[in-house]
Design a protein around this motif. Structure first.
Motif, PDB file in Angstrom:
ATOM      1  N   LEU A 164       1.037  -0.810  -0.240  1.00  0.00           N
ATOM      2  CA  LEU A 164       0.085   0.351  -0.371  1.00  0.00           C
ATOM      3  C   LEU A 164       0.920   1.370  -0.157  1.00  0.00           C
ATOM      4  O   LEU A 164       1.160   1.914  -0.952  1.00  0.00           O
ATOM      5  CB  LEU A 164      -0.803   0.490   1.179  1.00  0.00           C
ATOM      6  CG  LEU A 164      -2.409  -0.840   1.106  1.00  0.00           C
ATOM      7  CD1 LEU A 164      -3.447  -0.281   2.593  1.00  0.00           C
ATOM      8  CD2 LEU A 164      -3.012  -0.860   0.135  1.00  0.00           C
ATOM      9  N   TYR A 165       2.017   0.784   0.717  1.00  0.00           N
ATOM     10  CA  TYR A 165       2.949   1.938   1.209  1.00  0.00           C
ATOM     11  C   TYR A 165       3.096   2.474  -0.187  1.00  0.00           C
ATOM     12  O   TYR A 165       3.445   3.435  -1.090  1.00  0.00           O
ATOM     13  CB  TYR A 165       3.802   2.091   1.499  1.00  0.00           C
ATOM     14  CG  TYR A 165       4.876   3.455   1.752  1.00  0.00           C
ATOM     15  CD1 TYR A 165       4.867   4.246   2.382  1.00  0.00           C
ATOM     16  CD2 TYR A 165       5.898   3.029   0.605  1.00  0.00           C
ATOM     17  CE1 TYR A 165       5.652   5.982   1.984  1.00  0.00           C
ATOM     18  CE2 TYR A 165       6.465   4.051   1.192  1.00  0.00           C
ATOM     19  CZ  TYR A 165       6.456   5.270   1.415  1.00  0.00           C
ATOM     20  OH  TYR A 165       7.336   6.908   1.556  1.00  0.00           O
ATOM     21  N   ALA A 166       3.887   1.937  -1.464  1.00  0.00           N
ATOM     22  CA  ALA A 166       4.221   1.375  -2.296  1.00  0.00           C
ATOM     23  C   ALA A 166       3.155   2.719  -3.129  1.00  0.00           C
ATOM     24  O   ALA A 166       3.664   2.863  -4.597  1.00  0.00           O
ATOM     25  CB  ALA A 166       5.154   0.722  -3.293  1.00  0.00           C
ATOM     26  N   VAL A 167       2.443   1.803  -3.427  1.00  0.00           N
ATOM     27  CA  VAL A 167       0.649   1.851  -4.351  1.00  0.00           C
ATOM     28  C   VAL A 167       0.567   4.051  -4.160  1.00  0.00           C
ATOM     29  O   VAL A 167       0.744   4.496  -5.090  1.00  0.00           O
ATOM     30  CB  VAL A 167       0.189   1.247  -4.322  1.00  0.00           C
ATOM     31  CG1 VAL A 167      -1.223   2.008  -5.048  1.00  0.00           C
ATOM     32  CG2 VAL A 167      -0.318   0.173  -4.932  1.00  0.00           C
ATOM     33  N   LEU A 168       0.340   3.933  -3.089  1.00  0.00           N
ATOM     34  CA  LEU A 168       0.222   5.652  -2.906  1.00  0.00           C
ATOM     35  C   LEU A 168       1.155   6.882  -3.298  1.00  0.00           C
ATOM     36  O   LEU A 168       1.129   7.543  -3.082  1.00  0.00           O
ATOM     37  CB  LEU A 168       0.341   5.572  -1.033  1.00  0.00           C
ATOM     38  CG  LEU A 168      -1.405   4.724  -0.337  1.00  0.00           C
ATOM     39  CD1 LEU A 168      -1.528   4.191   1.436  1.00  0.00           C
ATOM     40  CD2 LEU A 168      -2.605   5.309  -0.854  1.00  0.00           C
ATOM     41  N   SER A 169       2.907   5.920  -2.653  1.00  0.00           N
ATOM     42  CA  SER A 169       3.492   6.742  -2.848  1.00  0.00           C
ATOM     43  C   SER A 169       4.558   6.717  -4.445  1.00  0.00           C
ATOM     44  O   SER A 169       4.960   7.445  -4.037  1.00  0.00           O
ATOM     45  CB  SER A 169       4.790   6.441  -1.475  1.00  0.00           C
ATOM     46  OG  SER A 169       5.540   4.933  -1.866  1.00  0.00           O
ATOM     47  N   SER A 170       3.503   6.092  -5.140  1.00  0.00           N
ATOM     48  CA  SER A 170       4.463   5.806  -6.347  1.00  0.00           C
ATOM     49  C   SER A 170       6.054   5.446  -6.477  1.00  0.00           C
ATOM     50  O   SER A 170       6.455   5.762  -7.096  1.00  0.00           O
ATOM     51  CB  SER A 170       4.313   7.175  -7.276  1.00  0.00           C
ATOM     52  OG  SER A 170       2.627   7.825  -7.307  1.00  0.00           O
ATOM     53  N   GLN A 171       5.725   4.514  -6.036  1.00  0.00           N
ATOM     54  CA  GLN A 171       7.529   3.251  -5.155  1.00  0.00           C
ATOM     55  C   GLN A 171       7.081   2.268  -6.058  1.00  0.00           C
ATOM     56  O   GLN A 171       6.139   1.783  -6.586  1.00  0.00           O
ATOM     57  CB  GLN A 171       7.458   3.399  -4.074  1.00  0.00           C
ATOM     58  CG  GLN A 171       8.187   5.249  -3.632  1.00  0.00           C
ATOM     59  CD  GLN A 171       9.591   5.447  -4.368  1.00  0.00           C
ATOM     60  OE1 GLN A 171       9.881   4.845  -5.027  1.00  0.00           O
ATOM     61  NE2 GLN A 171       9.272   6.909  -5.064  1.00  0.00           N
ATOM     62  N   SER A 172       8.395   1.662  -6.536  1.00  0.00           N
ATOM     63  CA  SER A 172       8.571   0.577  -6.653  1.00  0.00           C
ATOM     64  C   SER A 172       7.945  -0.550  -5.763  1.00  0.00           C
ATOM     65  O   SER A 172       8.648  -0.676  -4.829  1.00  0.00           O
ATOM     66  CB  SER A 172      10.336  -0.293  -7.496  1.00  0.00           C
ATOM     67  OG  SER A 172       9.912  -1.475  -7.506  1.00  0.00           O
ATOM     68  N   VAL A 173       6.931  -0.858  -5.984  1.00  0.00           N
ATOM     69  CA  VAL A 173       6.538  -2.306  -5.205  1.00  0.00           C
ATOM     70  C   VAL A 173       8.142  -3.731  -4.970  1.00  0.00           C
ATOM     71  O   VAL A 173       7.906  -3.399  -3.443  1.00  0.00           O
ATOM     72  CB  VAL A 173       5.311  -3.007  -5.601  1.00  0.00           C
ATOM     73  CG1 VAL A 173       5.149  -4.497  -4.497  1.00  0.00           C
ATOM     74  CG2 VAL A 173       3.832  -2.712  -6.149  1.00  0.00           C
ATOM     75  N   ALA A 174       8.934  -4.181  -5.983  1.00  0.00           N
ATOM     76  CA  ALA A 174       9.926  -4.598  -5.569  1.00  0.00           C
ATOM     77  C   ALA A 174      10.351  -3.767  -4.324  1.00  0.00           C
ATOM     78  O   ALA A 174      10.985  -4.893  -3.702  1.00  0.00           O
ATOM     79  CB  ALA A 174      10.320  -5.301  -7.111  1.00  0.00           C
ATOM     80  N   ARG A 175      11.220  -2.856  -4.676  1.00  0.00           N
ATOM     81  CA  ARG A 175      11.886  -2.571  -3.818  1.00  0.00           C
ATOM     82  C   ARG A 175      11.684  -2.130  -2.232  1.00  0.00           C
ATOM     83  O   ARG A 175      12.492  -1.586  -1.616  1.00  0.00           O
ATOM     84  CB  ARG A 175      12.673  -1.104  -4.696  1.00  0.00           C
ATOM     85  CG  ARG A 175      13.672  -0.950  -6.360  1.00  0.00           C
ATOM     86  CD  ARG A 175      13.706  -0.190  -6.604  1.00  0.00           C
ATOM     87  NE  ARG A 175      15.391  -0.591  -7.396  1.00  0.00           N
ATOM     88  CZ  ARG A 175      15.202   0.672  -8.843  1.00  0.00           C
ATOM     89  NH1 ARG A 175      14.747   1.980  -8.041  1.00  0.00           N
ATOM     90  NH2 ARG A 175      16.311  -0.242  -9.580  1.00  0.00           N
ATOM     91  N   GLY A 259      11.846 -14.032  -7.656  1.00  0.00           N
ATOM     92  CA  GLY A 259      11.769 -13.656  -8.900  1.00  0.00           C
ATOM     93  C   GLY A 259      11.457 -12.142  -9.015  1.00  0.00           C
ATOM     94  O   GLY A 259      12.439 -11.926 -10.082  1.00  0.00           O
ATOM     95  N   MET A 260      11.548 -11.591  -8.157  1.00  0.00           N
ATOM     96  CA  MET A 260      11.954  -9.831  -8.589  1.00  0.00           C
ATOM     97  C   MET A 260      13.244  -9.545  -8.220  1.00  0.00           C
ATOM     98  O   MET A 260      13.416  -8.720  -8.601  1.00  0.00           O
ATOM     99  CB  MET A 260      11.254  -9.119  -7.035  1.00  0.00           C
ATOM    100  CG  MET A 260       8.863  -9.495  -7.263  1.00  0.00           C
ATOM    101  SD  MET A 260       8.324  -8.255  -6.003  1.00  0.00           S
ATOM    102  CE  MET A 260       8.696  -9.259  -4.354  1.00  0.00           C
ATOM    103  N   TYR A 261      13.812 -10.236  -7.553  1.00  0.00           N
ATOM    104  CA  TYR A 261      15.270  -9.650  -7.571  1.00  0.00           C
ATOM    105  C   TYR A 261      15.863 -10.140  -9.354  1.00  0.00           C
ATOM    106  O   TYR A 261      16.872  -9.314  -9.225  1.00  0.00           O
ATOM    107  CB  TYR A 261      16.218 -10.780  -6.204  1.00  0.00           C
ATOM    108  CG  TYR A 261      16.312  -9.452  -5.131  1.00  0.00           C
ATOM    109  CD1 TYR A 261      17.564  -8.858  -5.095  1.00  0.00           C
ATOM    110  CD2 TYR A 261      15.461 -10.136  -4.153  1.00  0.00           C
ATOM    111  CE1 TYR A 261      16.982  -8.111  -3.696  1.00  0.00           C
ATOM    112  CE2 TYR A 261      16.101  -9.225  -3.101  1.00  0.00           C
ATOM    113  CZ  TYR A 261      16.754  -8.458  -2.306  1.00  0.00           C
ATOM    114  OH  TYR A 261      17.056  -7.850  -1.786  1.00  0.00           O
TER     115      TYR A 261
END
Length: 460
Positions: A164-175, A259-261
């Motif tokens: 949720l933080y990644a979506v709200l802040s427009s950041q990469s979910v993987a990172r 997988g994401m790494y």
């Protein structure tokens, strides 16, 4: 009515609605909707209310959330937590406070596949509190350990809060997910250190008190270990341990994070494949129980996932309405300009803003804090030159603390209910461990490179 009057009115309304225990999503949406009407009129308010539910939830990235939740539900019904706890306990049983250490290790491992603090805490409470009590742990220490270790579910990926933080802040979910690994492990190490140093003395005093000064710690531990082996099916030899629990955790974690790494999966694809792997593990673990049992476990997992996902998305929609009001009123820009103009060093400014999350956590529900704080803190951090991935870990870390601090502390009430103890007992045991959490948070704040090392290796 002046804009600042409207803002104050809406914030007061929101706090009142939360105080009377209106569902968080309704409180956010209702207060934001009333604010929009007061600012721009009825037509503008209703048009915004018609569009925001779609725009705030129609994000492909948000599909990660139900997949992670489903994977966790499958893991619960595949007895992953029980197996991990049994293995961890075998290797640390003779260490000071061995069962408490095993509980923290099991919570950390189970968090890596469940993504839910409440689910982790509830599962481990049923499994570990009784065993710790029979080993001489005071009720406050036993329940406090489970409560604080349960918070690892919001930090160690997969984590709904981090997504949720990644979506709200427009950041990469993987990172963002990768950034939670080291802080989560550091927190677990702090809990273990407390149990081995301070908790051991508490256990000896409790045994001396309950046995009239002649308590035998080793005998109490052996009795509890024997009961645990009988309950979980674990033997006394290494070969007889349920290693499949660790194998299952490793498989799910490697699928999602590995997988994401490596770039094999995107974060969304990794979550979907992880859920599929969780289903396979569920079937394998329950194959001896028959098809009817597997069907019930599968059905219950889907129902629980639908319930939890609906709650999360309902909150996302409510937060979208409130965020639309804050943007329309110019609150975020005004606060950013005011804070960045303060005659203080950036580190001190950010520290004071983050510290404010702790008292908020004592009164507000954790997810509402995340949703309310991100639109305000992210622009300020960006203006002051801070990394927003690091900021997300700091926010979630402080939200962890809020999940176990009085008077709200939702996890403490979950533990109190499942362990059949008073909530005051859980709070008394968890507060010293919160001090350990604050020390870990201070280290992460002063040395951002600890948090940012793993995200720098993620391919996106």
């Amino acid at each position: 009515m002046q804009i600042y009057h409207v803002v104050l009115l809406v914030l007061a309304l929101l706090l009142i609605l939360l105080a009377v225990r209106m569902p968080v999503a309704l409180a956010l949406g209702l207060s934001g909707g009333i604010g929009l009407v007061l600012l721009r009129g009825f037509d503008y308010g209703t048009n915004t209310l018609a569009s925001v539910p779609f725009t705030s939830s129609a994000s492909f990235t948000l599909t990660i959330i139900p997949m992670f939740i489903l994977m966790g539900m499958f893991a619960v019904r595949a007895n992953v937590a029980v197996n991990v706890f049994t293995v961890a306990n075998h290797f640390v049983r003779r260490a000071p406070g061995g069962l408490g250490v095993a509980t923290v290790m099991a919570c950390a491992g189970f968090s890596a596949v469940s993504g839910s603090s409440i689910g982790t805490a509830a599962t481990m409470s049923k499994l570990a509190v009784g065993q710790m009590r029979r080993s001489g742990f005071p009720a406050s220490l036993a329940t406090g350990i489970v409560a604080i270790a349960g918070t690892l579910g919001v930090m160690i990926p997969p984590s709904t809060f981090l997504v949720l933080y990644a979506v709200l802040s427009s950041q990469s979910v993987a990172r963002v997910l990768a950034a939670g690994i080291i802080p989560g492990l550091l927190a677990a190490a702090g809990y273990i250190a407390y149990i081995m140093i301070v908790g051991q003395r508490m256990i000896r005093r409790e045994l001396a008190r309950t046995s009239g000064g002649t308590g035998d710690l080793s005998a109490a531990v052996e009795d509890a270990q024997a009961e645990l082996r009988a309950r979980t099916g674990g033997g006394t030899s290494i070969a007889s341990l349920p290693w499949r629990g660790l194998v299952h955790v490793a498989i799910l974690f490697l699928i999602v994070m590995g997988g994401m790494y490596s770039g094999v999966f995107t974060s969304t694809e990794g979550a979907a494949v992880g859920a599929l792997a969780g289903l396979v593990i569920l079937v394998v673990e329950n194959r001896r129980e028959g098809l009817a049992h597997i069907y019930r476990a599968f059905r219950d997992s889907l129902l629980d996932t639908a319930q939890t996902t609906s709650m999360v998305f309902f909150i996302v929609i409510g937060s979208g309405i409130l965020s639309a009001f804050l943007v329309t009123a110019g609150v975020t820009n005004t606060v950013t300009e005011w804070v960045t103009g303060l005659p203080m060093p950036p580190m001190l400014t950010m520290a004071l803003l983050l510290i404010c999350l702790v008292p908020l956590g004592m009164f507000l529900e954790s997810m509402s804090i995340l949703i309310l704080s991100v639109p305000i803190l992210v622009p300020i951090a960006t203006e002051l030159g801070f990394d927003t991935i690091w900021l997300g870990i700091m926010i979630v870390k402080l939200i962890e603390i809020g999940m176990v601090t009085p008077p709200v502390g939702i996890i403490t009430f979950v533990i109190a209910g499942t362990a059949d103890v008073r909530s005051e007992t859980v709070f008394r045991g968890v507060l010293p461990l919160v001090v350990m959490d604050l020390l870990t948070t201070t280290v992460l704040f002063l040395f951002p490179q600890i948090t940012l090392f793993l995200p720098s290796l993620v391919r996106t």
